[in-house]
Design an enzyme around this catalytic site. Structure first.
Site: not given
Ligand code: GLC
Length: 657
Positions: A152, A195, A263, A293, A295, A337, A406-407, A531
């Site tokens: 991922d 995770h 995950q 950051r 996540d 995030e 990146h998403d 992505r």
């Molecule tokens: C966040 C990341 C993304 C990832 C997800 C799970 O949203 O930006 O790229 O797939 O978390 O970790």
């Protein structure tokens, strides 16, 4: 040491601040000199209530609360004692200049290490390039050791204390952080705190049947509870797997896996998990990382009968992280995030009692989504409406503004917001998906569908900024008029995120117009995840054209440098300056007023390919009736005429006083 704060009424007597302070002084802090000890004790005293409030909510009902509280503080004190002297110096600087990240000279850049510069030492060689762009903050995408194979994009970490083998070592990371700092650039990395990879040692121990580690995750012996939870949680990656749980025969358990099967969601109801993550966070801070950051923070707490996102406890975890990290490493900033709708987003910057006490910065995904929506519609009505409704953020926080990341882009536009401007939410979201994936006749965009969910008809969108803004189609057709429009669209979006307030991020490659990259389909570990279409390798040959204004690269790069320079000299863009979206009485022109003791600024942005006018009368009503100066080019605008905006042009207008 004279500590004045009295004992907390809800705690047994001996857990009072004074007792804890003494224990720490004789324990982890004992080798520090008296001044350093005193600094920690002062921070402990000042931050005591901020630590207790969220931790009580999380673990206050446990009989062993006191033991855990001591444990968290011990971890914090140890990290403080281990903090290298240059970082102590940084802490001092930050404490004396707490608005450092809110200043207009902040400009961010986001890149994958290997795609930008091969490895961490390679990034050092690119510092001159970053400085050319005026960058002061560098986010390197996930670089801690991921699981082998599909991971991922690095968001499945198996060891938080090691760097990905091919990128370098932890020593390289520290070294890079310190070089960046010497060049005025703060390093940001990801901490995937919701995770771990199922290959992490905790998960492996859990798979071996260790009950202590099984309690690190959310495991269920049968489908009874997972079925109940699944009635209300949303599916994040419906194309990758169905549901939020995965069955493992080896342990005969269903494990909570919000994202991919590999995950595993952590169980923060277990204080041992909080302690581990706190320790990791402070370890990374002590390597010289200045921003983390965090996540997927919205998912950190689960509650039956809810969507298991944005729960009060998820906020409490962040508040506790923040309060404790302030004691050990006040130079560290936390970035949330949380890609959630507007009403749920602002609280990540702290509301109510937690004002200024949660994350310092958070991604403004609502701004990003509504800007792309405005570009497709050539109308700013929805954006103005949605942004107007968002509450102000606390004074000591800032947005992170961005055009692309990146998403994927998920169309986080609520039914209510759409209805508020006469749109049907479902139809509008479908229109945006169609527009940006090429299904809408006459679209300029070329993107890809991501995670189509037939149950909700939700289609998210992938694609690079340049391709979504029209550059790919224009180049393919050799239509240079269309290419010009695409360039203007890119610059329009960047000019808004540069002026909106907060830290604007340049996503690697946008500054030279990198298009979609379809090569990921040849990599078996990446092919399932579109992505990667917008996670290209840096094209350094193309970048070498950046000084030639006749090239698309040159136009984009130099214009972005120009925006950076304009931003840096415009004090009104300080993040503490309130931003108010205003109606310009022209549905194609977005208006934002920035207002503070630094002065006033009116940002106008034309989202259409036609000339547009904002009437003088309207400017007067907005308080911009006199002589104006456009901060983008320092040209004066006389007070007697309506204001003309060229296609996709923006102005940053300040009254001349
Ligand atoms: C966040 C990341 C993304 C990832 C997800 C799970 O949203 O930006 O790229 O797939 O978390 O970790």
């Amino acid at each position: 040491m004279n500590l004045s704060i009295s004992q907390s009424p809800n705690l047994p007597k001996r857990t009072g601040l004074e007792t804890i302070a003494k224990t720490l002084e004789q324990g982890p802090l004992r080798l520090l000199d008296p001044l350093e000890q005193e600094i920690f004790q002062l921070r402990l005293e000042q931050g005591w209530e901020d630590v207790l409030r969220p931790l009580r909510l999380l673990y206050g009902a446990r009989s062993d609360f006191e033991t855990w509280l001591n444990r968290f503080l011990e971890i914090t004190a140890k990290a403080y004692a281990a903090r290298p002297s240059d970082l102590r110096h940084l802490d001092l600087q930050r404490v004396h200049q707490p608005d450092w990240f809110q200043r207009p000279d902040m400009v961010g850049y986001v890149a994958y290490t290997e795609r930008f510069a091969q490895d961490l030492p390679g990034v050092q060689d690119k510092i001159p390039y970053l400085k050319e762009l005026g960058v002061t903050y560098l986010h390197l995408m996930p670089l801690l050791k991921p699981r082998p194979g599909a991971n991922d994009g690095g968001y499945a970490v198996m060891d938080y204390r090691q760097v990905r083998d091919d990128l370098g070592t932890m020593a390289d990371l520290s070294d890079l952080a310190s070089h960046l700092r010497q060049n005025g650039i703060s390093l940001c990395i990801d901490l995937v705190c919701n995770h771990t990879a199922k290959e992490h040692t905790w998960a492996q121990a859990a798979l071996q049947g260790d009950p202590d580690y099984q309690a690190y995750y959310l495991m269920f012996p049968d489908r009874a509870l997972p079925d109940e939870y699944e009635k209300t949680v949303r599916e994040i990656f419906p194309e990758f797997k169905s549901g939020s749980f995965t069955y493992y025969e080896q342990i005969n358990q269903w494990v909570w896996t919000t994202f991919n099967e590999f995950q595993w969601d952590l169980n923060y109801a277990n204080p041992a998990v909080f302690a581990e993550m706190l320790d990791i966070m402070l370890f990374l801070a002590n390597q010289g990382v200045e921003l983390l950051r965090l996540d997927a923070v919205a998912f950190m707490w689960k509650r039956l009968g809810t969507d298991c996102e944005n729960q009060p406890e998820a906020h409490a975890i962040l508040q506790a992280f923040r309060a404790l990290s302030r004691m050990a490493a006040p130079g560290l900033l936390l970035k949330a995030e949380a890609i959630v709708p507007p009403p749920q987003l602002v609280p990540y910057l702290g509301v109510g009692e937690a004002t200024d006490k949660e994350c310092e910065i958070a991604y403004h995904n609502v701004l990003m989504v509504t800007l792309w929506s405005a570009l497709a519609e050539r109308k700013v009505v929805l954006a103005t409406h949605v942004l107007q409704k968002m509450p102000r953020i606390p004074a000591r926080t800032a947005w992170v503004t961005y055009v692309r990341c990146h998403d994927d882009i998920g169309w986080a536009i609520t039914e209510e917001d759409a209805a508020g401007v006469g749109l049907d939410g479902f139809a509008h979201r479908s229109f945006l998906s169609d527009f940006y994936t090429g299904r809408f006749a006459g679209t300029f965009a070329r993107g890809a569908t991501f995670q189509f969910n037939p149950q909700t008809n939700d289609r998210r969108v992938n694609g690079s900024c340049a391709s979504l803004a029209g550059l790919e189609i224009a180049i393919a057709k050799e239509n240079w008029g269309a290419a010009e429009q695409a360039i203007r669209r890119i610059l329009l979006l960047y000019s808004v995120i540069f002026a909106f307030g907060g830290i604007p991020l340049i996503y690697m490659g946008d500054e030279i117009g990198l298009l979609n990259d379809r090569s990921y389909v040849d990599d078996p570990d990446l092919m399932a995840d579109s992505r990667w279409i917008h996670r290209p390798y840096m094209d350094w040959d193309k970048a070498a054209e950046r000084y030639n204004w006749q090239t698309i690269t040159g136009r984009l790069f130099q214009s972005i440098c120009h925006l950076v320079a304009a931003r840096k000299r415009t004090l009104t863009l300080h993040a503490r300056t309130a931003v108010t979206p205003v109606w310009t009485h022209n549905d194609q022109v977005l208006g934002l007023v920035r207002e503070s003791a630094y002065g006033r600024l009116l940002i106008l942005a034309n989202f259409s390919e036609q000339h547009q006018t904002v009437s003088r009368r309207r400017l007067q009503e907005l308080g911009f009736g006199g002589l104006l100066i456009n901060r983008l080019d320092e040209q004066f605008i006389p007070p007697w005429q309506d204001l003309d905006l060229e296609p996709y042009q923006s102005h940053w207008l300040a009254p001349v006083v």
